[in-house]
Design a protein around this motif. Sequence first.
Motif, PDB file in Angstrom:
ATOM      1  N   GLY A  47       0.824  -1.197   0.000  1.00 48.28           N
ATOM      2  CA  GLY A  47       0.000   0.000   0.000  1.00 48.28           C
ATOM      3  C   GLY A  47       0.858   1.247   0.000  1.00 48.28           C
ATOM      4  N   GLN A  48       0.474   2.220  -0.797  1.00 50.44           N
ATOM      5  CA  GLN A  48       1.203   3.488  -0.882  1.00 50.44           C
ATOM      6  C   GLN A  48       0.263   4.638  -0.565  1.00 50.44           C
ATOM      7  OE1 GLN A  48       3.959   4.111  -4.157  1.00 50.44           O
ATOM      8  NE2 GLN A  48       3.161   6.202  -4.474  1.00 50.44           N
ATOM      9  N   VAL A  49       0.735   5.568   0.263  1.00 53.53           N
ATOM     10  CA  VAL A  49      -0.026   6.780   0.570  1.00 53.53           C
ATOM     11  C   VAL A  49       0.857   7.990   0.311  1.00 53.53           C
ATOM     12  CG1 VAL A  49      -1.408   5.604   2.339  1.00 53.53           C
ATOM     13  CG2 VAL A  49       0.649   6.854   3.017  1.00 53.53           C
ATOM     14  N   GLU A  50       0.204   9.129   0.171  1.00 46.53           N
ATOM     15  CA  GLU A  50       0.907  10.402   0.027  1.00 46.53           C
ATOM     16  C   GLU A  50       0.558  11.261   1.232  1.00 46.53           C
ATOM     17  OE1 GLU A  50       2.598   9.913  -2.751  1.00 46.53           O
ATOM     18  OE2 GLU A  50       1.283   8.232  -3.296  1.00 46.53           O
ATOM     19  N   TRP A  51       1.560  11.997   1.735  1.00 50.75           N
ATOM     20  CA  TRP A  51       1.287  12.825   2.900  1.00 50.75           C
ATOM     21  C   TRP A  51       2.173  14.070   2.873  1.00 50.75           C
ATOM     22  CZ3 TRP A  51       4.894  13.804   6.874  1.00 50.75           C
ATOM     23  CH2 TRP A  51       6.070  13.051   6.826  1.00 50.75           C
ATOM     24  N   GLY A  52       1.815  15.018   3.705  1.00 49.35           N
ATOM     25  CA  GLY A  52       2.590  16.246   3.766  1.00 49.35           C
ATOM     26  C   GLY A  52       2.095  17.143   4.883  1.00 49.35           C
ATOM     27  N   LEU A  85     -12.859  11.843  -4.263  1.00 49.05           N
ATOM     28  CA  LEU A  85     -13.325  11.798  -2.876  1.00 49.05           C
ATOM     29  C   LEU A  85     -13.618  13.180  -2.321  1.00 49.05           C
ATOM     30  CD1 LEU A  85     -13.659   9.798  -0.409  1.00 49.05           C
ATOM     31  CD2 LEU A  85     -11.304  10.424   0.204  1.00 49.05           C
ATOM     32  N   HIS A  86     -12.699  14.140  -2.601  1.00 50.56           N
ATOM     33  CA  HIS A  86     -12.859  15.488  -2.038  1.00 50.56           C
ATOM     34  C   HIS A  86     -12.222  16.488  -3.009  1.00 50.56           C
ATOM     35  CE1 HIS A  86     -13.045  18.745   0.834  1.00 50.56           C
ATOM     36  NE2 HIS A  86     -13.646  17.950   1.716  1.00 50.56           N
ATOM     37  N   PRO A  87     -12.988  16.957  -4.012  1.00 52.59           N
ATOM     38  CA  PRO A  87     -12.414  17.833  -5.046  1.00 52.59           C
ATOM     39  C   PRO A  87     -11.762  19.089  -4.482  1.00 52.59           C
ATOM     40  CG  PRO A  87     -14.589  17.038  -5.693  1.00 52.59           C
ATOM     41  CD  PRO A  87     -14.392  16.627  -4.272  1.00 52.59           C
ATOM     42  N   GLU A  88     -12.361  19.698  -3.447  1.00 50.95           N
ATOM     43  CA  GLU A  88     -11.792  20.934  -2.898  1.00 50.95           C
ATOM     44  C   GLU A  88     -10.414  20.686  -2.294  1.00 50.95           C
ATOM     45  OE1 GLU A  88     -14.694  19.629  -2.133  1.00 50.95           O
ATOM     46  OE2 GLU A  88     -16.253  21.043  -2.790  1.00 50.95           O
ATOM     47  N   ALA A  89     -10.262  19.582  -1.575  1.00 45.77           N
ATOM     48  CA  ALA A  89      -8.959  19.257  -0.985  1.00 45.77           C
ATOM     49  C   ALA A  89      -7.941  18.948  -2.076  1.00 45.77           C
ATOM     50  CB  ALA A  89      -9.102  18.080  -0.025  1.00 45.77           C
ATOM     51  N   ALA A  90      -8.368  18.228  -3.116  1.00 45.94           N
ATOM     52  CA  ALA A  90      -7.449  17.910  -4.215  1.00 45.94           C
ATOM     53  C   ALA A  90      -6.933  19.176  -4.877  1.00 45.94           C
ATOM     54  CB  ALA A  90      -8.161  17.017  -5.230  1.00 45.94           C
ATOM     55  N   ALA A 129       1.136  21.514  -3.869  1.00 49.87           N
ATOM     56  CA  ALA A 129       2.077  20.736  -3.063  1.00 49.87           C
ATOM     57  C   ALA A 129       2.567  19.528  -3.840  1.00 49.87           C
ATOM     58  CB  ALA A 129       1.401  20.297  -1.764  1.00 49.87           C
ATOM     59  N   PHE A 130       1.656  18.834  -4.529  1.00 54.14           N
ATOM     60  CA  PHE A 130       2.059  17.688  -5.352  1.00 54.14           C
ATOM     61  C   PHE A 130       2.971  18.132  -6.481  1.00 54.14           C
ATOM     62  CE2 PHE A 130      -1.588  15.425  -3.455  1.00 54.14           C
ATOM     63  CZ  PHE A 130      -1.041  14.151  -3.278  1.00 54.14           C
ATOM     64  N   GLU A 131       2.573  19.189  -7.166  1.00 48.38           N
ATOM     65  CA  GLU A 131       3.344  19.620  -8.344  1.00 48.38           C
ATOM     66  C   GLU A 131       4.657  20.283  -7.962  1.00 48.38           C
ATOM     67  OE1 GLU A 131       0.347  22.002 -10.102  1.00 48.38           O
ATOM     68  OE2 GLU A 131      -0.916  20.258 -10.590  1.00 48.38           O
TER      69      GLU A 131
END
Length: 602
Positions: free
Chosen positions: A444-449, A512-517, A523-525
């Motif tokens: 399993g892989q997750v992303e965090w920050g 799941l949550h467009p506003e959070a994405a 941050a991702f980019e």
Amino acid sequence: MTEPVSWRADGVPQSARFDDIYHTETGALAQSRHVFLGGCDLPEAWANRPQWLILETGFGLGLSFLTTWQAWRDDPERPRLLHFVSIEAHPVGADDLMRGAAAYPELVGLAEALAAQWHGLLPGFHRLAFDEGRVLLTLCVGDVQPMLRAQRFEADSIFLDGFSPQCNPDMWSPETLKAVSRFARVGTGIATWTIARAVRDALAQNGFKVEKRQGLPPKRDCLRGVFAPEWTVRRRGALPERIDMPGHCAVIGAGLAGAAVAASLSRRGWRVTVLDAADHAAAGASALPVGMLAPHVSPDDALLSRLTRAGVRATWTELARLLEHGTDWAATGVLERRSDGDVRVPAGWQADGPNESFPADATSLRHARAAWVRPRALVGAWLREPGIDVRHGAQVSRLERAGAGWRLVDAAGAMLLDADRVVIAGGIGSATLATALPLQPVRGQVEWGHAASGLAALPATPTNGDGHLIARVPDTNGSALWLTGATFDRDSTDLGPREADTGVNRVRLARLHPEAAAALATAFEGGRTHTWVGVRCASADRRPLVGPLDETALPGVWVSTAMGSRGLTFAALCAELLAAHWHGEPLPLPTTLSRSLDTRRL
């Protein structure tokens, strides 16, 4: 719905359903002390015993439990563990529990602790734990005979405390009293306030020698007895094991599963040594930066739903007992978005207020009894319990017989430890020793920050569905930690991060949550995110495995593993189930549910 209680002008509680009172005008405390404790020679009978097991028919307002708990607290020679199992078809509300105890100052604090755990009492078993897990109440919600069939242990004392035989005949029927007798061993005490001839005759026919004793006004008599049959008792199936003299247990694995087992056994007097191959605890799948604790809900209340409900309750008790709220965990609730739009819950689940899961809107469920948790904090707290020694850098490669126990040996053939018993709880690493079990790795892989700004777009309540999002977790640098994922890659043990999986997690987050994405896109980019990869351990049917590894070839070697992505949900429950099996204790689950987790099901 909770059972309504009518309070008379003189303060005596009455049941409209049974047209009977919960206790006499003399008072519940006096009745419990005289009839039940006195009738079973308590607290003298339990002096210096490792544990004491009580079966009660009829929980009512809980005053017999509270009185017994108080007697246990006050006794310097009390047993290490007090089990109180009570059957109640119609639980009252928490307010009535408190009102019933209000007249007795010595019980009010205990009643407050009971009321704090008095939630979600759907039919089935509910394990409530108090005083650092040394007082365990197993409330069996349902009709008396099915609940008796769903539990099995040898009681030290039996309290018969239902409404009167005239008002509630099923509670006192010959069939019910025969079922009660199956919990008795030679010497088990029994007590009740009724001296009805039919009750005395049924108890005598089932092996109890009973006698009248002076009652508590306005009752002239009450009944006490002891199980002393004049025939040899033959039980159907083997009785549960009951270890009264705990020894030394080796637990392999210092993650959630192993730490939970170590804590449960230490509370029962075991000396526990935890061996882990890594250089620190919670180094494997339990190293997730932050996890989610939430039940599974299905309209038909299927097996997984009932198991996770029991697991969440067991973990919640430990979180509240051991960790700092707001730092190591938070009772935020969880919002579950369902893409299929099926937000039905079992009948009656929503009826009891904020302690249940209920539809939040047309496509979502809200779980009020849910939380985010830092798994490492829970593991560390469990491993700091008294009687536990942790050894890191200890890779167990094989087990060898050493007298009546086991020798744990590393790859070079060096002895690591001798122990009376062994529990293998090393996640996917368990496969090295538990070769007979169908254990499957699931990567399993997750992303965090961390988010120092843009918090308004991140939900305060964790959200799950196709993937999950946990945000606004306080961190040491004053920012908020967030985490999203996770992927499921079966039969993979690759711990390297994959860019493709990061993309999968971002797509799921957007659904799941467009506003959070959108808020986290920069941050991702901008490369300001982190990737965490772990390998979960799953069984063939996706349920945990708790039980003996091989009773013939490997006696005394057990496993607690295969918790998949629900380690936070299942670790505490499985540990208590293992300990109950070893000590002949009441099970925290009905027998059918406990068998669904047992290694022998395979």
